[in-house]
Design a protein around this motif. Structure first.
Motif: not given
Length: 260
Positions: A89, A99-100, A102-104, A106-107, A110, A124, A128
Protein backbone atom coordinates in the motif's frame (compact mmCIF):
# COMPACT_ATOMS: atom_id res chain seq x y z
CA UNK A 1 -19.83 20.64 6.82
CA UNK A 2 -21.15 17.30 8.00
CA UNK A 3 -19.04 15.14 10.25
CA UNK A 4 -17.58 11.94 8.78
CA UNK A 5 -19.16 8.63 9.67
CA UNK A 6 -17.85 6.88 12.81
CA UNK A 7 -14.85 4.69 12.23
CA UNK A 8 -15.57 0.95 11.87
CA UNK A 9 -14.04 -1.33 14.49
CA UNK A 10 -11.09 -2.42 12.34
CA UNK A 11 -10.07 1.24 11.86
CA UNK A 12 -10.05 2.00 15.56
CA UNK A 13 -6.54 1.86 16.99
CA UNK A 14 -5.84 -0.52 19.82
CA UNK A 15 -6.49 1.06 23.23
CA UNK A 16 -3.56 2.54 25.10
CA UNK A 17 -4.16 0.08 27.97
CA UNK A 18 -3.62 -2.99 25.74
CA UNK A 19 -0.49 -3.99 27.74
CA UNK A 20 -2.69 -4.26 30.84
CA UNK A 21 -5.16 -6.42 28.92
CA UNK A 22 -2.32 -8.69 27.78
CA UNK A 23 -1.03 -8.92 31.35
CA UNK A 24 -4.54 -9.84 32.48
CA UNK A 25 -4.65 -12.68 29.96
CA UNK A 26 -1.37 -14.09 31.22
CA UNK A 27 -2.50 -13.86 34.86
CA UNK A 28 -5.73 -15.67 33.98
CA UNK A 29 -3.78 -18.45 32.25
CA UNK A 30 -1.47 -18.76 35.24
CA UNK A 31 -4.46 -19.10 37.54
CA UNK A 32 -5.90 -21.82 35.29
CA UNK A 33 -2.56 -23.62 35.34
CA UNK A 34 -2.46 -23.64 39.15
CA UNK A 35 -6.12 -24.67 39.36
CA UNK A 36 -5.66 -27.66 37.03
CA UNK A 37 -2.54 -28.69 38.89
CA UNK A 38 -4.36 -28.69 42.20
CA UNK A 39 -7.33 -30.61 40.80
CA UNK A 40 -5.25 -33.41 39.31
CA UNK A 41 -2.90 -33.59 42.30
CA UNK A 42 -5.82 -34.29 44.61
CA UNK A 43 -7.00 -37.22 42.46
CA UNK A 44 -3.80 -39.24 42.62
CA UNK A 45 -4.93 -41.29 45.62
CA UNK A 46 -7.90 -42.84 43.90
CA UNK A 47 -6.97 -46.26 42.46
CA UNK A 48 -9.79 -46.39 39.90
CA UNK A 49 -8.76 -43.18 38.22
CA UNK A 50 -5.06 -43.11 38.95
CA UNK A 51 -4.05 -44.17 35.43
CA UNK A 52 -6.35 -41.71 33.74
CA UNK A 53 -5.23 -38.91 36.00
CA UNK A 54 -1.60 -39.76 35.32
CA UNK A 55 -2.13 -39.59 31.56
CA UNK A 56 -4.18 -36.43 31.88
CA UNK A 57 -1.67 -34.80 34.22
CA UNK A 58 1.13 -35.58 31.79
CA UNK A 59 -0.80 -34.69 28.65
CA UNK A 60 -2.66 -31.49 29.41
CA UNK A 61 0.52 -29.32 29.60
CA UNK A 62 1.28 -30.42 26.05
CA UNK A 63 -2.24 -29.45 25.02
CA UNK A 64 -1.78 -26.02 26.58
CA UNK A 65 1.60 -25.70 24.88
CA UNK A 66 0.06 -26.66 21.54
CA UNK A 67 -2.68 -24.09 21.99
CA UNK A 68 -0.15 -21.39 22.82
CA UNK A 69 1.97 -22.44 19.86
CA UNK A 70 -1.04 -22.40 17.57
CA UNK A 71 -2.08 -18.93 18.67
CA UNK A 72 1.49 -17.68 18.34
CA UNK A 73 1.83 -19.00 14.78
CA UNK A 74 -1.63 -17.67 13.85
CA UNK A 75 -0.91 -14.14 15.02
CA UNK A 76 2.62 -14.24 13.60
CA UNK A 77 1.40 -15.21 10.12
CA UNK A 78 -1.44 -12.70 10.35
CA UNK A 79 1.01 -9.96 11.33
CA UNK A 80 3.38 -10.78 8.50
CA UNK A 81 0.54 -10.69 5.99
CA UNK A 82 -0.58 -7.34 7.36
CA UNK A 83 2.94 -5.97 7.10
CA UNK A 84 3.23 -7.10 3.48
CA UNK A 85 -0.09 -5.43 2.68
CA UNK A 86 1.05 -2.19 4.32
CA UNK A 87 4.31 -2.25 2.36
CA UNK A 88 2.44 -2.75 -0.92
CA UNK A 89 0.00 0.00 0.00
CA UNK A 90 2.87 2.39 0.77
CA UNK A 91 4.38 1.76 -2.65
CA UNK A 92 1.00 2.45 -4.26
CA UNK A 93 0.62 5.62 -2.20
CA UNK A 94 4.03 6.84 -3.34
CA UNK A 95 2.92 6.15 -6.93
CA UNK A 96 -0.25 8.24 -6.42
CA UNK A 97 -2.48 5.17 -6.87
CA UNK A 98 -4.68 6.27 -4.00
CA UNK A 99 -7.73 4.08 -4.49
CA UNK A 100 -5.68 0.88 -4.51
CA UNK A 101 -3.55 2.08 -1.60
CA UNK A 102 -6.63 2.84 0.50
CA UNK A 103 -8.05 -0.65 -0.07
CA UNK A 104 -4.80 -2.33 0.93
CA UNK A 105 -4.26 -0.15 4.00
CA UNK A 106 -7.78 -0.93 5.19
CA UNK A 107 -7.25 -4.63 4.58
CA UNK A 108 -3.97 -4.47 6.52
CA UNK A 109 -5.73 -2.75 9.43
CA UNK A 110 -8.43 -5.42 9.44
CA UNK A 111 -5.85 -8.21 9.69
CA UNK A 112 -3.66 -6.67 12.41
CA UNK A 113 -3.66 -5.33 15.95
CA UNK A 114 -1.51 -3.03 18.07
CA UNK A 115 1.27 -1.09 16.40
CA UNK A 116 0.79 -2.70 12.99
CA UNK A 117 -2.86 -1.69 12.92
CA UNK A 118 -1.89 1.85 13.95
CA UNK A 119 0.63 2.09 11.10
CA UNK A 120 -1.98 0.87 8.60
CA UNK A 121 -4.54 3.41 9.87
CA UNK A 122 -1.92 6.14 9.63
CA UNK A 123 -1.20 5.14 6.03
CA UNK A 124 -4.92 5.21 5.25
CA UNK A 125 -5.19 8.66 6.80
CA UNK A 126 -2.39 9.99 4.61
CA UNK A 127 -4.01 8.40 1.56
CA UNK A 128 -7.30 10.14 2.35
CA UNK A 129 -5.44 13.46 2.69
CA UNK A 130 -3.74 13.11 -0.68
CA UNK A 131 -6.88 12.03 -2.50
CA UNK A 132 -8.78 15.09 -1.29
CA UNK A 133 -10.65 13.97 1.83
CA UNK A 134 -9.07 16.06 4.64
CA UNK A 135 -12.03 15.57 7.01
CA UNK A 136 -11.71 11.80 6.88
CA UNK A 137 -7.92 12.06 7.02
CA UNK A 138 -8.07 14.20 10.18
CA UNK A 139 -10.46 11.72 11.80
CA UNK A 140 -8.12 8.78 11.14
CA UNK A 141 -4.89 10.58 12.04
CA UNK A 142 -6.28 12.08 15.25
CA UNK A 143 -7.72 8.73 16.34
CA UNK A 144 -4.44 6.92 15.87
CA UNK A 145 -2.46 9.72 17.54
CA UNK A 146 -4.77 9.79 20.58
CA UNK A 147 -4.32 6.06 21.04
CA UNK A 148 -0.56 6.58 21.50
CA UNK A 149 -0.04 3.34 19.59
CA UNK A 150 2.57 5.09 17.42
CA UNK A 151 4.66 6.54 20.24
CA UNK A 152 7.39 3.97 19.59
CA UNK A 153 7.44 4.82 15.86
CA UNK A 154 9.35 8.10 16.06
CA UNK A 155 9.40 8.68 12.32
CA UNK A 156 5.59 8.80 12.41
CA UNK A 157 4.86 10.01 15.93
CA UNK A 158 6.86 13.25 15.62
CA UNK A 159 5.45 14.60 12.32
CA UNK A 160 1.88 13.27 12.54
CA UNK A 161 0.69 16.48 14.19
CA UNK A 162 2.05 18.47 11.22
CA UNK A 163 -0.04 16.27 8.94
CA UNK A 164 -3.09 16.78 11.15
CA UNK A 165 -2.39 20.52 10.95
CA UNK A 166 -2.46 20.25 7.15
CA UNK A 167 -5.93 18.68 7.33
CA UNK A 168 -7.23 21.37 9.66
CA UNK A 169 -5.76 24.17 7.55
CA UNK A 170 -7.37 22.78 4.39
CA UNK A 171 -10.68 22.73 6.25
CA UNK A 172 -10.24 26.30 7.49
CA UNK A 173 -9.77 25.35 11.14
CA UNK A 174 -6.95 27.79 11.82
CA UNK A 175 -6.88 27.51 15.62
CA UNK A 176 -6.80 23.71 15.45
CA UNK A 177 -4.06 23.86 12.80
CA UNK A 178 -1.94 26.16 14.96
CA UNK A 179 -2.43 23.91 17.99
CA UNK A 180 -1.27 20.89 15.98
CA UNK A 181 1.76 22.79 14.68
CA UNK A 182 2.66 23.71 18.25
CA UNK A 183 2.34 20.11 19.39
CA UNK A 184 4.51 18.99 16.47
CA UNK A 185 7.17 21.55 17.44
CA UNK A 186 7.09 20.28 21.02
CA UNK A 187 7.61 16.69 19.89
CA UNK A 188 10.51 17.68 17.67
CA UNK A 189 12.01 19.78 20.51
CA UNK A 190 11.42 23.08 18.71
CA UNK A 191 13.00 22.02 15.44
CA UNK A 192 10.97 22.64 12.29
CA UNK A 193 10.32 19.48 10.28
CA UNK A 194 9.83 19.05 6.55
CA UNK A 195 6.19 18.21 7.22
CA UNK A 196 5.57 21.63 8.82
CA UNK A 197 6.20 23.60 5.61
CA UNK A 198 2.86 22.92 3.92
CA UNK A 199 0.59 23.56 6.93
CA UNK A 200 2.45 26.79 7.72
CA UNK A 201 1.89 27.97 4.14
CA UNK A 202 -1.76 26.94 4.26
CA UNK A 203 -2.32 28.81 7.52
CA UNK A 204 -0.72 31.92 6.01
CA UNK A 205 -3.07 31.69 3.01
CA UNK A 206 -6.08 31.22 5.26
CA UNK A 207 -5.08 34.30 7.25
CA UNK A 208 -4.82 36.44 4.12
CA UNK A 209 -1.03 36.46 3.92
CA UNK A 210 -0.27 34.83 0.54
CA UNK A 211 3.12 36.58 0.29
CA UNK A 212 4.17 34.86 3.51
CA UNK A 213 3.00 31.53 2.12
CA UNK A 214 5.07 32.06 -1.04
CA UNK A 215 8.11 32.94 1.07
CA UNK A 216 7.73 29.83 3.27
CA UNK A 217 7.36 27.51 0.28
CA UNK A 218 10.16 29.14 -1.74
CA UNK A 219 12.79 29.17 1.00
CA UNK A 220 12.00 25.62 2.17
CA UNK A 221 11.06 23.99 -1.13
CA UNK A 222 13.75 21.33 -0.89
CA UNK A 223 12.22 20.19 2.38
CA UNK A 224 8.87 19.85 0.67
CA UNK A 225 10.36 17.73 -2.11
CA UNK A 226 12.12 15.50 0.42
CA UNK A 227 8.74 14.44 1.85
CA UNK A 228 7.54 12.78 -1.33
CA UNK A 229 5.75 13.26 -4.62
CA UNK A 230 2.22 13.44 -3.20
CA UNK A 231 3.08 16.17 -0.70
CA UNK A 232 5.03 18.06 -3.37
CA UNK A 233 2.05 17.97 -5.71
CA UNK A 234 -0.21 19.43 -3.03
CA UNK A 235 2.39 22.07 -2.18
CA UNK A 236 2.61 23.10 -5.85
CA UNK A 237 -1.12 23.81 -5.87
CA UNK A 238 -0.84 25.90 -2.71
CA UNK A 239 2.14 27.82 -4.08
CA UNK A 240 0.32 28.53 -7.35
CA UNK A 241 -2.72 29.76 -5.42
CA UNK A 242 -0.56 32.05 -3.26
CA UNK A 243 1.33 33.44 -6.28
CA UNK A 244 -1.95 34.19 -7.99
CA UNK A 245 -3.27 35.91 -4.87
CA UNK A 246 -0.17 38.13 -4.64
CA UNK A 247 0.02 39.27 -8.28
CA UNK A 248 -1.86 37.31 -10.96
CA UNK A 249 -0.33 39.15 -13.91
CA UNK A 250 3.19 39.52 -12.60
CA UNK A 251 3.43 35.93 -11.43
CA UNK A 252 1.86 34.34 -14.52
CA UNK A 253 5.09 32.66 -15.63
CA UNK A 254 5.92 31.52 -12.09
CA UNK A 255 2.46 30.02 -11.73
CA UNK A 256 2.82 28.09 -15.01
CA UNK A 257 6.25 26.86 -13.95
CA UNK A 258 4.90 25.75 -10.56
CA UNK A 259 2.05 23.79 -12.12
CA UNK A 260 4.14 22.33 -14.95
Amino acid sequence: MTSPAPLPSHLRPSPRFRPLITLGYWVALLVLFVAFYKIFSRSEGEDATRGAVAWTSAGWPFVVFALFGGFFVYFLVRGLRSQRLSNRATNLLNSARYEEAARLFESAARRSTGGQRAVAIYGLGMTELYRGAPERAAQLLEAVDRSRALRHFGAIHRPIQDQIATCHALLGRIDAARASLQEAATRSKGEATSFSVLPEALVACREGQPAKAVDVLTTRWREVESVGASMTKLARLVRAFALNAVDPAGNRDAIRETLA
